[in-house]
Write a protein that holds these residues in place. Sequence first.
Motif, PDB file in Angstrom:
ATOM      1  N   GLU A 156       0.838  -1.206   0.000  1.00  0.00           N
ATOM      2  CA  GLU A 156       0.000   0.000   0.000  1.00  0.00           C
ATOM      3  C   GLU A 156       0.872   1.256   0.000  1.00  0.00           C
ATOM      4  O   GLU A 156       0.523   2.256  -0.622  1.00  0.00           O
ATOM      5  CB  GLU A 156      -0.947   0.013   1.201  1.00  0.00           C
ATOM      6  CG  GLU A 156      -2.109  -0.932   1.067  1.00  0.00           C
ATOM      7  CD  GLU A 156      -3.013  -0.590  -0.121  1.00  0.00           C
ATOM      8  OE1 GLU A 156      -3.281   0.597  -0.385  1.00  0.00           O
ATOM      9  OE2 GLU A 156      -3.439  -1.538  -0.804  1.00  0.00           O
ATOM     10  N   ARG A 210       3.626   5.747  -5.646  1.00  0.00           N
ATOM     11  CA  ARG A 210       3.366   5.824  -7.102  1.00  0.00           C
ATOM     12  C   ARG A 210       2.376   6.947  -7.410  1.00  0.00           C
ATOM     13  O   ARG A 210       2.512   7.655  -8.414  1.00  0.00           O
ATOM     14  CB  ARG A 210       2.845   4.488  -7.621  1.00  0.00           C
ATOM     15  CG  ARG A 210       3.918   3.442  -7.759  1.00  0.00           C
ATOM     16  CD  ARG A 210       3.400   2.174  -8.447  1.00  0.00           C
ATOM     17  NE  ARG A 210       4.380   1.126  -8.300  1.00  0.00           N
ATOM     18  CZ  ARG A 210       4.354   0.176  -7.363  1.00  0.00           C
ATOM     19  NH1 ARG A 210       3.355   0.107  -6.506  1.00  0.00           N
ATOM     20  NH2 ARG A 210       5.308  -0.721  -7.296  1.00  0.00           N
ATOM     21  N   ARG A 212       1.910   1.977  -3.429  1.00  0.00           N
ATOM     22  CA  ARG A 212       0.810   2.592  -4.203  1.00  0.00           C
ATOM     23  C   ARG A 212       0.739   4.089  -3.936  1.00  0.00           C
ATOM     24  O   ARG A 212       0.530   4.892  -4.853  1.00  0.00           O
ATOM     25  CB  ARG A 212      -0.521   1.928  -3.851  1.00  0.00           C
ATOM     26  CG  ARG A 212      -0.686   0.578  -4.482  1.00  0.00           C
ATOM     27  CD  ARG A 212      -2.096   0.029  -4.275  1.00  0.00           C
ATOM     28  NE  ARG A 212      -2.119  -1.358  -4.657  1.00  0.00           N
ATOM     29  CZ  ARG A 212      -2.019  -2.386  -3.824  1.00  0.00           C
ATOM     30  NH1 ARG A 212      -1.926  -2.181  -2.525  1.00  0.00           N
ATOM     31  NH2 ARG A 212      -2.034  -3.623  -4.264  1.00  0.00           N
ATOM     32  N   LYS A 213       0.895   4.482  -2.671  1.00  0.00           N
ATOM     33  CA  LYS A 213       0.859   5.912  -2.334  1.00  0.00           C
ATOM     34  C   LYS A 213       2.050   6.640  -2.952  1.00  0.00           C
ATOM     35  O   LYS A 213       1.912   7.759  -3.451  1.00  0.00           O
ATOM     36  CB  LYS A 213       0.842   6.117  -0.812  1.00  0.00           C
ATOM     37  CG  LYS A 213      -0.467   5.745  -0.181  1.00  0.00           C
ATOM     38  CD  LYS A 213      -1.580   6.622  -0.725  1.00  0.00           C
ATOM     39  CE  LYS A 213      -2.923   6.256  -0.150  1.00  0.00           C
ATOM     40  NZ  LYS A 213      -3.998   7.033  -0.756  1.00  0.00           N
TER      41      LYS A 213
END
Length: 99
Positions: free
Chosen positions: A69, A75, A72-73
Amino acid sequence: MRLTELAIAAALGFAAVPAIANPSPSEICAVAPGALRTLAATAEGATQRRALRDIQLGEQLCEARNRPEAARKFRAAAAALGTDLQTAMANVTKTAAVQ
């Protein structure tokens, strides 16, 4: 790579790929926040705020050991800054290697 290794790789059709091209989650947590903050420093208003928010959330997720996660942040922050995470991390790695 040595010259002979490069020649062999070229003959076999392989590209010389930097080590950071596919970073591990732990590398992302170690390198991405600093790299992205450097990029965010030159961003404008709302873009900078959005990127910094995602960076901060990513750091919190790293601390909570939720590295997928967090990635993802990071990115999302990189995308807000007009780049991708690998490029942002590679630029910091290159700069550190030159110094």
